[in-house]
Design a protein around this motif. Structure first.
Motif, PDB file in Angstrom:
ATOM      1  N   ASP A  72      97.142  27.927  22.939  1.00 53.76           N
ATOM      2  CA  ASP A  72      96.512  28.665  23.948  1.00 53.76           C
ATOM      3  C   ASP A  72      95.022  28.214  23.570  1.00 53.76           C
ATOM      4  OD1 ASP A  72      96.313  31.987  25.182  1.00 53.76           O
ATOM      5  OD2 ASP A  72      95.152  30.271  25.438  1.00 53.76           O
ATOM      6  N   ASN A  73      94.553  27.144  24.511  1.00 53.28           N
ATOM      7  CA  ASN A  73      92.895  26.630  24.274  1.00 53.28           C
ATOM      8  C   ASN A  73      92.178  27.819  24.500  1.00 53.28           C
ATOM      9  OD1 ASN A  73      93.932  24.219  23.287  1.00 53.28           O
ATOM     10  ND2 ASN A  73      93.773  23.231  25.003  1.00 53.28           N
ATOM     11  N   ALA A  74      92.407  28.526  25.557  1.00 52.83           N
ATOM     12  CA  ALA A  74      91.339  29.691  25.639  1.00 52.83           C
ATOM     13  C   ALA A  74      91.410  30.714  24.646  1.00 52.83           C
ATOM     14  CB  ALA A  74      91.847  30.391  26.852  1.00 52.83           C
ATOM     15  N   GLU A  75      92.341  30.660  23.705  1.00 57.63           N
ATOM     16  CA  GLU A  75      92.304  31.703  22.442  1.00 57.63           C
ATOM     17  C   GLU A  75      91.942  30.777  21.435  1.00 57.63           C
ATOM     18  OE1 GLU A  75      92.302  35.015  22.539  1.00 57.63           O
ATOM     19  OE2 GLU A  75      92.693  35.124  24.707  1.00 57.63           O
ATOM     20  N   SER A  76      91.695  29.480  21.376  1.00 58.11           N
ATOM     21  CA  SER A  76      91.607  28.554  20.189  1.00 58.11           C
ATOM     22  C   SER A  76      92.574  28.611  19.277  1.00 58.11           C
ATOM     23  CB  SER A  76      90.184  28.822  19.572  1.00 58.11           C
ATOM     24  OG  SER A  76      89.378  28.294  20.525  1.00 58.11           O
ATOM     25  N   THR A  77      93.895  28.768  19.830  1.00 58.96           N
ATOM     26  CA  THR A  77      94.778  29.402  18.660  1.00 58.96           C
ATOM     27  C   THR A  77      96.302  28.283  18.882  1.00 58.96           C
ATOM     28  OG1 THR A  77      94.420  31.414  18.643  1.00 58.96           O
ATOM     29  CG2 THR A  77      96.679  30.982  17.706  1.00 58.96           C
TER      30      THR A  77
END
Length: 124
Positions: A72-77
């Motif tokens: 999840d790139n928005a969560e950097s995870t």
């Protein structure tokens, strides 16, 4: 890039765990993310890799069909969903980051950034 893993623990054989790898920096979306593991007395072993946008995933034969890598790139995870766990999956699991996915994707030395690791123990 600073990678921090979480989600490890003790689980019975056949159970599931989900590992997370979070980056505190702003460039997570630029990197392919891999998961490796190391059992006591053994070499570090490639588990899975996902490219920067999640469109390409690759797995080792030993986890294919049981583990799922995602991000999840928005969560950097980045995540590693581990199902149907076996005692032989017991190891310290590390996430790692690199630019791109090339033929050396299963080689630890090809990854620039590493987390501190999280212990996964599967009891029979």
């Amino acid at each position: 890039v600073q990678l921090v893993e979480s989600g490890g623990g003790l689980v019975l054989a056949g159970g599931s765990l989900r590992l997370s790898c979070t980056d505190s920096g702003p460039t997570f979306r630029n990197y392919a993310m891999g998961w490796f593991r190391q059992a006591p007395g053994k070499e570090q072993e490639f588990v899975a890799v996902i490219n920067f946008n999640g469109e390409t995933t690759l797995y080792s034969n030993s986890v294919q069909g049981r583990f799922t890598i995602s991000r999840d790139n928005a969560e950097s995870t980045a995540y590693l969903q581990m199902d149907s766990l076996k005692p032989e999956d017991t190891a310290i699991y590390y996430c790692a980051g690199r630019i791109g996915v090339a033929a050396d994707y299963a080689t630890p030395a090809a990854y620039r950034y590493w987390g501190q690791g999280t212990q996964v123990t599967v009891a029979s």
